[in-house]
Write a protein that holds these residues in place. Structure first.
Motif, PDB file in Angstrom:
ATOM      1  N   ASN A  15       0.835  -1.187   0.000  1.00  0.00           N
ATOM      2  CA  ASN A  15       0.000   0.000   0.000  1.00  0.00           C
ATOM      3  C   ASN A  15       0.874   1.243   0.000  1.00  0.00           C
ATOM      4  O   ASN A  15       1.723   1.413   0.863  1.00  0.00           O
ATOM      5  CB  ASN A  15      -0.887  -0.016   1.242  1.00  0.00           C
ATOM      6  CG  ASN A  15      -1.786   1.201   1.298  1.00  0.00           C
ATOM      7  OD1 ASN A  15      -2.187   1.709   0.276  1.00  0.00           O
ATOM      8  ND2 ASN A  15      -2.084   1.648   2.505  1.00  0.00           N
ATOM      9  N   PRO A  16       0.712   2.142  -0.983  1.00  0.00           N
ATOM     10  CA  PRO A  16       1.552   3.321  -1.023  1.00  0.00           C
ATOM     11  C   PRO A  16       1.209   4.274   0.109  1.00  0.00           C
ATOM     12  O   PRO A  16       0.065   4.631   0.327  1.00  0.00           O
ATOM     13  CB  PRO A  16       1.240   3.943  -2.388  1.00  0.00           C
ATOM     14  CG  PRO A  16      -0.124   3.444  -2.720  1.00  0.00           C
ATOM     15  CD  PRO A  16      -0.240   2.088  -2.097  1.00  0.00           C
ATOM     16  N   HIS A 248      -7.562   4.571  -8.361  1.00  0.00           N
ATOM     17  CA  HIS A 248      -6.502   3.680  -7.895  1.00  0.00           C
ATOM     18  C   HIS A 248      -6.229   3.981  -6.423  1.00  0.00           C
ATOM     19  O   HIS A 248      -6.447   5.106  -5.956  1.00  0.00           O
ATOM     20  CB  HIS A 248      -5.248   3.928  -8.744  1.00  0.00           C
ATOM     21  CG  HIS A 248      -4.125   2.989  -8.465  1.00  0.00           C
ATOM     22  ND1 HIS A 248      -3.097   3.295  -7.592  1.00  0.00           N
ATOM     23  CD2 HIS A 248      -3.849   1.753  -8.952  1.00  0.00           C
ATOM     24  CE1 HIS A 248      -2.241   2.288  -7.555  1.00  0.00           C
ATOM     25  NE2 HIS A 248      -2.669   1.342  -8.367  1.00  0.00           N
ATOM     26  N   SER A 250      -3.676   4.722  -4.872  1.00  0.00           N
ATOM     27  CA  SER A 250      -2.764   5.850  -4.681  1.00  0.00           C
ATOM     28  C   SER A 250      -3.453   7.185  -4.890  1.00  0.00           C
ATOM     29  O   SER A 250      -2.905   8.227  -4.525  1.00  0.00           O
ATOM     30  CB  SER A 250      -1.586   5.735  -5.653  1.00  0.00           C
ATOM     31  OG  SER A 250      -2.033   5.837  -6.995  1.00  0.00           O
ATOM     32  N   TYR A 349       5.571   5.263  -9.243  1.00  0.00           N
ATOM     33  CA  TYR A 349       5.417   3.948  -8.629  1.00  0.00           C
ATOM     34  C   TYR A 349       4.785   4.095  -7.250  1.00  0.00           C
ATOM     35  O   TYR A 349       4.902   5.134  -6.586  1.00  0.00           O
ATOM     36  CB  TYR A 349       6.773   3.244  -8.502  1.00  0.00           C
ATOM     37  CG  TYR A 349       7.424   2.944  -9.834  1.00  0.00           C
ATOM     38  CD1 TYR A 349       7.160   1.756 -10.497  1.00  0.00           C
ATOM     39  CD2 TYR A 349       8.286   3.858 -10.437  1.00  0.00           C
ATOM     40  CE1 TYR A 349       7.754   1.472 -11.720  1.00  0.00           C
ATOM     41  CE2 TYR A 349       8.875   3.586 -11.658  1.00  0.00           C
ATOM     42  CZ  TYR A 349       8.608   2.391 -12.299  1.00  0.00           C
ATOM     43  OH  TYR A 349       9.186   2.116 -13.515  1.00  0.00           O
ATOM     44  N   ASP A 350       4.125   3.026  -6.836  1.00  0.00           N
ATOM     45  CA  ASP A 350       3.551   2.975  -5.494  1.00  0.00           C
ATOM     46  C   ASP A 350       4.582   2.562  -4.462  1.00  0.00           C
ATOM     47  O   ASP A 350       4.570   3.041  -3.331  1.00  0.00           O
ATOM     48  CB  ASP A 350       2.376   1.989  -5.450  1.00  0.00           C
ATOM     49  CG  ASP A 350       1.305   2.337  -6.465  1.00  0.00           C
ATOM     50  OD1 ASP A 350       1.021   3.531  -6.625  1.00  0.00           O
ATOM     51  OD2 ASP A 350       0.772   1.421  -7.119  1.00  0.00           O
ATOM     52  N   VAL A 505      -0.693  -2.939  -8.390  1.00  0.00           N
ATOM     53  CA  VAL A 505       0.392  -2.241  -7.724  1.00  0.00           C
ATOM     54  C   VAL A 505       1.519  -1.968  -8.715  1.00  0.00           C
ATOM     55  O   VAL A 505       1.745  -2.722  -9.661  1.00  0.00           O
ATOM     56  CB  VAL A 505       0.891  -3.069  -6.520  1.00  0.00           C
ATOM     57  CG1 VAL A 505       1.506  -4.380  -6.987  1.00  0.00           C
ATOM     58  CG2 VAL A 505       1.882  -2.292  -5.674  1.00  0.00           C
TER      59      VAL A 505
END
Length: 704
Positions: A15-16, A248, A250, A349-350, A505
């Protein structure tokens, strides 16, 4: 409403979350000459309505115009113009002969038969009109005949005003009918959600919708049709957030920057343009070359020396495309490469795992998130000594797996976790203290089966053929001060596990190649082994999972080849790059090239690498033309005089040309052509999609 799996993704290890400030991001790869415009705002409707006809694998479908399979015979311009002029002169000559009576008056007989006697008086108006109309009909007939003979219509098409307009005026896009306009979401209206369709259509017209928004909402609508989500929940989310619905995890709706051209409606990313070369099939010449999940599902292998463009023209566009697919809820991507390789900014990127960097917020799970000691042992053995296994497809590393399982199982039963790197090294070395503590704990808990495992391990210590020493030496490469804060198993860090590939992800893993080349290869094999083991056991395979491994030197092992073979049925694929096929053991080169459906040979390839590509691409039947010139010998004085005159004019002896046409079998691309005939910035690649459709080897300009 969230897109598929996003609620679980917020609870996943990947999880970001906000990352603390770290070292500055390494410079990215140099951008292409001009960044392509994003289909958003006013350009979105034009992008959405552009035709995308069905095409062969690898063809960029956005605005594509299909071409015939065979090249039409094109007459050279000089020959065409000279033939038209000669035809005009012939027609003029015929008309002149008729008009001046050299061919007689027979052509006037129909005129005399049609004119009544009352019009025969001189200078009669009716007679004058009829006569000149007849003359015009005869002249028009001659003009039509010589025009067909001289191909005047071809000259008009090639050089006339239509050709000028075709070359300068942009082609207008005719708006589709309202019931067929994709911008009005007819599928939602047909399913009973007109309010949601109206809201999305309004956002599209006002410029609030982007290509990623359209793809993400279309993906969520697929979830409604498959029964994973309810129509009421979907409609409520769209009415509330409009184009920003189903985000998303994020919260991102696009990437910070794009360097390649993407078409999320077809899922393609454009890599270049197929060269207008005779070695390419005519239907492909001049068309865009693009890749998508349907092609990456068969895996891709790119081979080229340093500086040939593997990262900038192949890896970076593919990573960018898959990150966009992840934002749309369609894919999960893991990009692995050296630190500073130019694989995209961290904001794209996450999860960013910088192994060896003390400021890295995320860690890498050494055991892949599994709780099964046997599975963890198999993956770890592949990473540690997979390259030492006998280099043929049937070999394995079972002894190494057994040794690790004999230690991981008892340790997890006692401590509730797997050993850290220093603890694993001590166990493999057979250090008396940790082994005796482990034995005592097992005896006190009464776990006899695990105690027998530990006894078997202790009996093998020091015996010839024991692989524990080799494993300990490889683990020692990870037990370095630079990695002291990594591979933690106590739960105090945030390790990323490839078990999170059930969610959309985006992950980037930076390997510490400087000063730790051997450790980087171990980690690359570890990620590949965990990826192939995780994706095949996913419950939800609607997400396309892809691993991009920039520089797979020392990564290709017998078990890796077998793992890549299983990815196609799991809706997953890999992208591997190599500087040369010499980095792969000789017995594995053929299986590797046979396993990957997409093969890319970049410019600068060595002849021996080209030979491997030439063998896997095979041969084809081609038409060979043998031309021979035979000197003509004159036997009469007149003939000799003519031949002498021809020799004076042309400077050559009179000859008769004989042409022999035959079918021969030749290599599609020879090793010499691949090594010396591929221009800089170009590549030769063959493609195969998951349906089995394939494209022959094509010469592609990656700079366009």
């Amino acid at each position: 409403m969230d897109s598929d799996g996003t609620q679980d993704a917020r609870r996943a290890q990947a999880n970001p979350v906000p990352r603390p400030a770290g070292p500055p991001e390494p410079p990215a790869a140099p951008p292409r000459p001009s960044a392509p415009p994003r289909p958003d705002g006013s350009a979105f409707l034009g992008w959405l309505r552009t035709s995308r006809p069905e095409a062969a694998p690898g063809v960029w479908r956005f605005g594509h115009r299909p071409r015939p399979e065979e090249e039409p015979e094109v007459i050279p311009g000089r020959q065409l113009l000279s033939g038209a002029l000669i035809a005009f002169l012939v027609g003029w000559l015929i008309w002149s002969l008729l008009w001046n009576g050299y061919l007689g008056g027979w052509w006037l007989l129909p005129l005399y038969a049609m004119i009544p006697d009352s019009w025969a008086e001189p200078h009669s108006f009716g007679a004058v009109v009829a006569v000149y109309a007849y003359y015009a009909a005869i002249a028009l007939t001659i003009m039509v005949g010589v025009g067909r003979l001289g191909r005047w219509s071809e000259i008009w098409r090639r050089y006339g005003p239509t050709a000028w307009r075709r070359g300068t005026a942009p082609e207008s896009v005719r708006p589709p009918a309202p019931e067929e306009d994709p911008a009005t979401w007819p599928a939602l209206r047909a399913a009973g959600a007109p309010e949601a369709a109206d809201r999305l259509a309004a956002d599209a017209r006002s410029g609030l919708m982007r290509d990623v928004d359209h793809a993400r909402i279309a993906r969520a609508w697929q979830g409604v049709r498959s029964g994973r989500h309810s129509l009421a929940t979907f409609t409520g989310a769209v009415l509330k957030d409009g184009a920003a619905a189903c985000l998303h995890p994020s919260g991102a709706r696009d990437l910070p920057a794009r360097l390649a051209r993407h078409d999320l409606l077809t899922g393609q990313v454009r890599l270049g343009t197929t060269a207008d070369d005779p070695r390419n099939p005519y239907a492909y010449r001049g068309t865009g070359l693009a890749l998508g999940p349907d092609l990456l599902g068969t895996s891709l292998l790119a081979v080229g020396p340093a500086g040939s463009g593997k990262t900038g023209t192949v890896v970076r566009p593919l990573a960018e495309s898959l990150c966009l697919h992840a934002l749309a809820g369609r894919a999960a991507v893991v990009v692995v490469g050296a630190a500073g390789a130019g694989l995209g900014p961290a904001d794209a990127y996450d999860v960013v795992v910088r192994i060896g960097d003390p400021d890295s917020f995320h860690d890498l799970d050494l055991y892949g998130g599994t709780t099964d000691p046997d599975e963890a042992a198999a993956v770890l053995a592949e990473a540690l000594v997979g390259d030492l296994a006998e280099a043929h497809p049937g070999s394995d590393s079972r002894r190494s797996t057994t040794v690790l399982a004999q230690l991981l199982g008892p340790f997890r039963a006692v401590h509730g976790r797997f050993p850290s790197v220093p603890e694993l090294r001590q166990l493999l070395d057979g250090t008396p203290g940790p082994m005796s503590e482990l034995r005592t704990a097992l005896e006190n808990s009464g776990q006899d089966s695990l105690l027998r495992e530990l006894d078997a391990r202790e009996r093998q210590v020091g015996h010839p053929g024991d692989v524990a020493g080799v494993l300990a030496d490889r683990v020692a490469l990870l037990d370095r001060p630079a990695f002291a804060g990594f591979f933690d198993t106590s739960g105090q860090s945030r390790p990323f596990s490839l078990k999170a590939l059930d969610h959309p992800v985006r992950v980037r893993i930076d390997l510490p190649e400087r000063g730790h080349a051997d450790a980087s290869r171990i980690l690359a094999r570890l990620v590949l082994a965990q990826f192939t083991a995780s994706v095949v056991v996913r419950e939800d395979r609607s997400l396309f999972a892809c691993l991009i491994l920039d520089d797979a030197t020392g990564v290709v092992t017998p078990e890796a080849v077998r793992g890549i073979q299983r990815l196609r049925s799991a809706h997953a694929g890999t992208v591997l790059t190599l500087r040369t096929l010499d980095d792969v053991p000789r017995p594995l080169r053929g299986p590797l090239l046979g396993t990957t459906g997409c093969r890319v040979a970049l410019s600068g390839l060595t002849p021996w690498d080209g030979q491997d590509f030439a063998e896997v691409w095979g041969k084809e039947w081609t038409e060979a033309r043998d031309v021979t010139d035979r000197q003509i010998i004159a036997e009469t004085p007149a003939g000799k005089a003519v031949h002498m005159l021809r020799r004076v004019i042309t400077g050559k002896a009179p000859t008769a040309r004989a042409v022999t046409v035959r079918q021969v079998e030749r290599e599609r691309w020879s090793a010499s052509e691949l090594a010396h005939g591929v221009p800089p910035g170009h590549a030769v690649l063959s493609l195969t999609n998951v349906k089995g459709e394939h494209a022959p080897p094509l010469l592609v300009d990656l700079r366009d």
